[in-house]
Design an enzyme around this catalytic site. Sequence first.
Site, mmCIF file in Angstrom:
data_model
loop_
_atom_site.group_PDB
_atom_site.id
_atom_site.type_symbol
_atom_site.label_atom_id
_atom_site.label_comp_id
_atom_site.label_asym_id
_atom_site.label_seq_id
_atom_site.Cartn_x
_atom_site.Cartn_y
_atom_site.Cartn_z
ATOM 1 N N HIS A 17 0.949 -1.242 0.166
ATOM 2 C CA HIS A 17 0.060 0.221 -0.090
ATOM 3 C C HIS A 17 0.685 1.240 -0.136
ATOM 4 C CE1 HIS A 17 -2.833 2.822 2.089
ATOM 5 N NE2 HIS A 17 -2.975 2.925 0.828
ATOM 6 N N HIS B 202 -1.758 1.070 7.792
ATOM 7 C CA HIS B 202 -3.233 1.037 7.812
ATOM 8 C C HIS B 202 -3.689 -0.260 8.018
ATOM 9 C CE1 HIS B 202 -1.425 4.243 5.240
ATOM 10 N NE2 HIS B 202 -2.047 4.946 6.137
HETATM 11 FE FE1 FES Z 1 0.256 -0.821 4.776
HETATM 12 FE FE2 FES Z 1 -1.094 1.182 4.163
HETATM 13 S S1 FES Z 1 0.904 1.182 4.415
HETATM 14 S S2 FES Z 1 -1.857 -0.575 4.692
#
Ligand code: FES
Length: 174
Positions: free
Chosen positions: A104, A123
Amino acid sequence: MKECPKLVELGRRQFLGRGALAAAGAAAVTAVPSGAARAALPAARVDYPTSRLANIKDLKVNEPMPIHYPDMDSPGVLVKLGARVPGGAGPDGDLVAYSTLCPHKGYPLAYDAKDRTLNCPGHFSRFDCEKEGQQVWGHATQNLPMFRLTVDAKGDISAVGADELIYGRTRNVL
Ligand code: FES
């Protein structure tokens, strides 16, 4: 108000002329290269390096070992899961290795030995180490890159490729 026929005709000609120029420009931009130009395009296939990571004797079941692959800027973990899994390598089919950069936004993932997942503190995305890095929760939009492994007769474990794009890269091998 009455329109001037000469101005209307001039306007039409300018519109058509500019339209033709725009169409020619678009065609030039989208044209598929042929002959020598096409031959110069790089091949899509990536040649991964082979990198020795460890020996089977160095590993304990369910205790991840930090690794780097395909280079030192790409951290990961090597885990002996203790039971055969899809994509697992070695005589027991239980050796797996993953990138520990969250797909992500690149936060470093932490291994949870209880459910054998890699977890993101950013997140909260979670990835299943027993299912080839499948995302099971969170914001990421791709599965975790799994490093493909080979094991030789002496038990040396080597990474030989990756099956997803490592976070922050346009290609895995720089
Ligand atoms: Fe891992 Fe956003 S950086 S879920």
